[in-house]
Design a protein around this motif. Structure first.
Motif, PDB file in Angstrom:
ATOM      1  N   VAL A 189       5.640   9.847   0.425  1.00 53.97           N
ATOM      2  CA  VAL A 189       4.936   8.778   0.330  1.00 53.97           C
ATOM      3  C   VAL A 189       5.696   7.491   0.667  1.00 53.97           C
ATOM      4  CG1 VAL A 189       3.831   7.330  -1.358  1.00 53.97           C
ATOM      5  CG2 VAL A 189       3.795   9.691  -1.674  1.00 53.97           C
ATOM      6  N   ILE A 190       5.189   6.680   1.484  1.00 55.32           N
ATOM      7  CA  ILE A 190       5.762   5.513   2.000  1.00 55.32           C
ATOM      8  C   ILE A 190       5.194   4.252   1.511  1.00 55.32           C
ATOM      9  CG2 ILE A 190       6.701   6.471   4.142  1.00 55.32           C
ATOM     10  CD1 ILE A 190       4.370   5.035   5.751  1.00 55.32           C
ATOM     11  N   GLU A 234       0.790  -1.143   0.025  1.00 54.37           N
ATOM     12  CA  GLU A 234      -0.058   0.039  -0.092  1.00 54.37           C
ATOM     13  C   GLU A 234       0.917   1.222   0.151  1.00 54.37           C
ATOM     14  OE1 GLU A 234      -3.888   0.295   2.487  1.00 54.37           O
ATOM     15  OE2 GLU A 234      -2.141   1.296   3.765  1.00 54.37           O
ATOM     16  N   PHE A 235       0.305   2.262  -0.772  1.00 53.37           N
ATOM     17  CA  PHE A 235       1.107   3.587  -0.732  1.00 53.37           C
ATOM     18  C   PHE A 235       0.376   4.483   0.097  1.00 53.37           C
ATOM     19  CE2 PHE A 235       2.164   1.382  -4.617  1.00 53.37           C
ATOM     20  CZ  PHE A 235       3.492   1.353  -4.670  1.00 53.37           C
TER      21      PHE A 235
END
Length: 77
Positions: free
Chosen positions: A39-40, A30-31
């Motif tokens: 963003v991770i 998932e972003f």
């Protein structure tokens, strides 16, 4: 680590990142956008799927020949 975005919007996650996150083929990620705007990538679920060898571990049983065990671990039908 850099990567290139394809015309379809796809990227290859560098191996070092995949290894660190424990993700592999079939894994879901998932972003998430963080408050600072970055963003991770977050792995979802259990991480890397179990290998076919891990599923077979301890299941050879008594009385199997070496050829039968080898066929089982190779996935031969």
């Amino acid at each position: 680590m850099g990567t290139t975005v394809t015309s379809k919007g796809q990227v290859t996650i560098p191996k070092a990142v995949r290894d660190f996150l424990g993700i592999g083929p079939g894994s879901k990620v998932e972003f998430q956008r963080v408050k600072d705007g970055s963003v991770i990538v977050v792995p979802l679920g259990e991480g890397q799927p179990e290998s076919r060898f891990a599923r077979l571990r301890g299941h050879a049983g008594a009385g199997m020949t070496t050829d039968e065990i080898m066929a089982l671990t190779r996935g031969d039908d």
